[in-house]
Design a protein around this motif. Structure first.
Motif, PDB file in Angstrom:
ATOM      1  N   GLY A 256     -39.902 -24.584   1.935  1.00 11.53           N
ATOM      2  CA  GLY A 256     -38.643 -24.744   2.514  1.00 11.53           C
ATOM      3  C   GLY A 256     -37.494 -24.205   1.905  1.00 11.53           C
ATOM      4  O   GLY A 256     -36.377 -24.239   2.153  1.00 11.53           O
ATOM      5  N   TYR A 257     -37.709 -23.427   0.827  1.00  8.27           N
ATOM      6  CA  TYR A 257     -36.736 -22.637  -0.010  1.00  8.27           C
ATOM      7  C   TYR A 257     -36.765 -21.367   0.510  1.00  8.27           C
ATOM      8  O   TYR A 257     -36.625 -20.531  -0.327  1.00  8.27           O
ATOM      9  CB  TYR A 257     -37.087 -22.870  -1.573  1.00  8.27           C
ATOM     10  CG  TYR A 257     -37.072 -24.266  -1.930  1.00  8.27           C
ATOM     11  CD1 TYR A 257     -35.778 -24.605  -2.705  1.00  8.27           C
ATOM     12  CD2 TYR A 257     -38.010 -25.028  -1.919  1.00  8.27           C
ATOM     13  CE1 TYR A 257     -35.817 -26.183  -3.025  1.00  8.27           C
ATOM     14  CE2 TYR A 257     -37.749 -26.447  -2.242  1.00  8.27           C
ATOM     15  CZ  TYR A 257     -36.661 -27.005  -3.049  1.00  8.27           C
ATOM     16  OH  TYR A 257     -36.571 -28.186  -3.610  1.00  8.27           O
ATOM     17  N   TYR A 258     -36.429 -21.048   1.754  1.00  8.09           N
ATOM     18  CA  TYR A 258     -36.452 -19.763   2.685  1.00  8.09           C
ATOM     19  C   TYR A 258     -35.527 -19.005   1.966  1.00  8.09           C
ATOM     20  O   TYR A 258     -35.787 -17.803   1.904  1.00  8.09           O
ATOM     21  CB  TYR A 258     -36.089 -19.975   3.969  1.00  8.09           C
ATOM     22  CG  TYR A 258     -37.313 -21.124   4.724  1.00  8.09           C
ATOM     23  CD1 TYR A 258     -38.608 -20.808   4.432  1.00  8.09           C
ATOM     24  CD2 TYR A 258     -36.696 -22.237   5.079  1.00  8.09           C
ATOM     25  CE1 TYR A 258     -39.456 -21.891   5.167  1.00  8.09           C
ATOM     26  CE2 TYR A 258     -37.659 -23.254   5.687  1.00  8.09           C
ATOM     27  CZ  TYR A 258     -38.757 -23.344   5.590  1.00  8.09           C
ATOM     28  OH  TYR A 258     -39.685 -24.188   6.170  1.00  8.09           O
ATOM     29  N   LYS A 259     -34.319 -19.371   1.640  1.00 10.72           N
ATOM     30  CA  LYS A 259     -33.213 -18.462   1.355  1.00 10.72           C
ATOM     31  C   LYS A 259     -33.691 -17.936  -0.134  1.00 10.72           C
ATOM     32  O   LYS A 259     -33.436 -16.465  -0.256  1.00 10.72           O
ATOM     33  CB  LYS A 259     -31.857 -19.173   0.834  1.00 10.72           C
ATOM     34  CG  LYS A 259     -30.871 -18.287   0.635  1.00 10.72           C
ATOM     35  CD  LYS A 259     -30.389 -17.325   1.579  1.00 10.72           C
ATOM     36  CE  LYS A 259     -29.839 -17.959   2.856  1.00 10.72           C
ATOM     37  NZ  LYS A 259     -29.409 -17.005   3.841  1.00 10.72           N
TER      38      LYS A 259
ATOM     39  N   HIS B 289     -34.093 -30.283   4.688  1.00  8.59           N
ATOM     40  CA  HIS B 289     -34.642 -30.159   6.099  1.00  8.59           C
ATOM     41  C   HIS B 289     -36.157 -30.367   5.917  1.00  8.59           C
ATOM     42  O   HIS B 289     -36.957 -30.948   6.475  1.00  8.59           O
ATOM     43  CB  HIS B 289     -33.975 -29.217   6.711  1.00  8.59           C
ATOM     44  CG  HIS B 289     -34.592 -29.298   8.321  1.00  8.59           C
ATOM     45  ND1 HIS B 289     -34.075 -30.225   9.340  1.00  8.59           N
ATOM     46  CD2 HIS B 289     -35.692 -28.491   8.942  1.00  8.59           C
ATOM     47  CE1 HIS B 289     -34.831 -29.761  10.250  1.00  8.59           C
ATOM     48  NE2 HIS B 289     -35.751 -28.927  10.215  1.00  8.59           N
ATOM     49  N   TYR B 290     -36.681 -29.449   4.978  1.00  7.42           N
ATOM     50  CA  TYR B 290     -38.076 -29.431   4.864  1.00  7.42           C
ATOM     51  C   TYR B 290     -38.717 -30.656   4.223  1.00  7.42           C
ATOM     52  O   TYR B 290     -39.749 -31.256   4.921  1.00  7.42           O
ATOM     53  CB  TYR B 290     -38.357 -28.221   3.910  1.00  7.42           C
ATOM     54  CG  TYR B 290     -39.685 -28.012   3.755  1.00  7.42           C
ATOM     55  CD1 TYR B 290     -40.689 -27.183   4.358  1.00  7.42           C
ATOM     56  CD2 TYR B 290     -40.743 -28.716   2.839  1.00  7.42           C
ATOM     57  CE1 TYR B 290     -41.893 -26.894   4.520  1.00  7.42           C
ATOM     58  CE2 TYR B 290     -42.071 -28.485   2.754  1.00  7.42           C
ATOM     59  CZ  TYR B 290     -42.728 -27.754   3.719  1.00  7.42           C
ATOM     60  OH  TYR B 290     -44.222 -27.555   3.368  1.00  7.42           O
TER      61      TYR B 290
ATOM     62  N   GLU C 130     -29.714 -26.992   2.327  1.00  7.91           N
ATOM     63  CA  GLU C 130     -30.051 -27.331   3.592  1.00  7.91           C
ATOM     64  C   GLU C 130     -31.239 -27.194   4.304  1.00  7.91           C
ATOM     65  O   GLU C 130     -31.828 -28.276   4.712  1.00  7.91           O
ATOM     66  CB  GLU C 130     -28.820 -26.594   4.687  1.00  7.91           C
ATOM     67  CG  GLU C 130     -27.510 -26.931   4.535  1.00  7.91           C
ATOM     68  CD  GLU C 130     -27.086 -28.327   5.255  1.00  7.91           C
ATOM     69  OE1 GLU C 130     -28.043 -28.959   5.966  1.00  7.91           O
ATOM     70  OE2 GLU C 130     -26.168 -28.789   4.954  1.00  7.91           O
ATOM     71  N   ASP C 131     -31.770 -26.104   3.849  1.00  7.40           N
ATOM     72  CA  ASP C 131     -33.213 -25.734   4.147  1.00  7.40           C
ATOM     73  C   ASP C 131     -34.269 -26.531   3.468  1.00  7.40           C
ATOM     74  O   ASP C 131     -35.405 -27.210   4.217  1.00  7.40           O
ATOM     75  CB  ASP C 131     -33.542 -24.309   4.087  1.00  7.40           C
ATOM     76  CG  ASP C 131     -33.031 -23.367   4.960  1.00  7.40           C
ATOM     77  OD1 ASP C 131     -32.638 -23.619   6.087  1.00  7.40           O
ATOM     78  OD2 ASP C 131     -32.894 -22.061   4.751  1.00  7.40           O
ATOM     79  N   ALA C 132     -33.927 -26.776   2.065  1.00  3.95           N
ATOM     80  CA  ALA C 132     -34.953 -27.535   1.394  1.00  3.95           C
ATOM     81  C   ALA C 132     -34.920 -29.144   1.614  1.00  3.95           C
ATOM     82  O   ALA C 132     -35.962 -29.656   1.722  1.00  3.95           O
ATOM     83  CB  ALA C 132     -34.536 -27.361  -0.174  1.00  3.95           C
TER      84      ALA C 132
ATOM     85  N   LYS D 132     -28.715 -30.421  10.953  1.00  3.96           N
ATOM     86  CA  LYS D 132     -28.983 -29.573   9.817  1.00  3.96           C
ATOM     87  C   LYS D 132     -27.690 -28.384  10.014  1.00  3.96           C
ATOM     88  O   LYS D 132     -27.412 -28.002  10.918  1.00  3.96           O
ATOM     89  CB  LYS D 132     -30.210 -28.750  10.221  1.00  3.96           C
ATOM     90  CG  LYS D 132     -30.794 -27.736   9.155  1.00  3.96           C
ATOM     91  CD  LYS D 132     -31.985 -27.128   9.294  1.00  3.96           C
ATOM     92  CE  LYS D 132     -32.521 -26.251   8.267  1.00  3.96           C
ATOM     93  NZ  LYS D 132     -32.439 -24.750   8.528  1.00  3.96           N
TER      94      LYS D 132
ATOM     95  N   ASP E 250     -26.919 -22.862   2.052  1.00  2.98           N
ATOM     96  CA  ASP E 250     -28.043 -22.669   3.095  1.00  2.98           C
ATOM     97  C   ASP E 250     -29.342 -23.152   2.375  1.00  2.98           C
ATOM     98  O   ASP E 250     -30.266 -23.689   3.051  1.00  2.98           O
ATOM     99  CB  ASP E 250     -28.156 -21.283   3.561  1.00  2.98           C
ATOM    100  CG  ASP E 250     -26.905 -20.902   4.445  1.00  2.98           C
ATOM    101  OD1 ASP E 250     -26.179 -21.780   4.778  1.00  2.98           O
ATOM    102  OD2 ASP E 250     -26.847 -19.492   4.451  1.00  2.98           O
ATOM    103  N   LEU E 251     -29.659 -22.718   1.177  1.00  2.00           N
ATOM    104  CA  LEU E 251     -30.837 -23.000   0.496  1.00  2.00           C
ATOM    105  C   LEU E 251     -31.007 -24.613   0.444  1.00  2.00           C
ATOM    106  O   LEU E 251     -32.156 -25.331   0.848  1.00  2.00           O
ATOM    107  CB  LEU E 251     -30.761 -22.396  -0.903  1.00  2.00           C
ATOM    108  CG  LEU E 251     -32.058 -22.928  -1.690  1.00  2.00           C
ATOM    109  CD1 LEU E 251     -33.204 -21.945  -1.633  1.00  2.00           C
ATOM    110  CD2 LEU E 251     -31.692 -23.059  -3.187  1.00  2.00           C
TER     111      LEU E 251
END
Length: 176
Positions: free
Chosen positions: A158-161, A90-91, A86-88, A118, A83-84
């Protein structure tokens, strides 16, 4: 490893230095299994021509990690790491392929396909422990000790996790 065939990712010198910075971050602690950092961590540093050793990185540590005050370590499950990443990614790709935010890791490798949706862009995620010489599939349910810098540990860029884990598991977080 990462999709560096895109025209936006042609700055190979920075990519090498950022991967080297991630490796140095992983070597910082004996407990760290995986280190993840963002691309800008090593983009502004001048290194003389020739070979660079981990000792050189440590000597330049204050400069290398000047944008962050601490190295942060905590446990993450394999599916949280996916998940991390993917988010990074994507950002980074939704911010004009900002290589300064692109994830770099030590102890992990993966394939990335920007043309997929995503949640399905990261495939073939592999982990290599410090003791083993071969890459193995990342176990989605296993907990890994991750180290990163405090800039992205709080969920920035973007490192939301990371930010979620810092909030949920604050009693289990180690800050060096």
């Amino acid at each position: 490893f990462q999709d560096c065939n895109q025209p936006e990712f042609k700055n190979y010198d920075n990519m090498i230095m950022n991967n080297f910075a991630a490796k140095s971050l992983r070597e910082f602690s004996n407990e760290t299994e995986i280190a993840i950092t963002q691309g800008s961590i090593a983009n502004e540093i001048f290194f003389p021509k020739g070979e660079i050793s981990y000792s050189d990185i440590y000597k330049l540590g204050n400069e290398l990690f000047s944008s962050c005050n601490n190295i942060v370590s905590f446990k993450m499950k394999g599916y949280e790491i996916v998940d991390l990443l993917e988010d990074a990614h994507h950002y980074a790709i939704t911010n004009k392929f900002d290589i300064d935010k692109y994830p770099y890791a030590s102890g992990l490798k993966w394939d990335f396909d920007q043309n997929r949706i995503k949640g399905q862009r990261i495939t073939n995620l592999k982990f290599k422990s410090k003791a083993k010489k071969s890459w193995n599939e990342l176990n989605q349910n296993h907990s890994y000790i991750i180290s990163t810098n405090d800039i992205i540990a709080y969920g920035n860029f973007g490192y939301y996790k990371f930010g979620e884990i810092m909030t949920k598991k604050k009693n289990e977080v180690i800050i060096n």
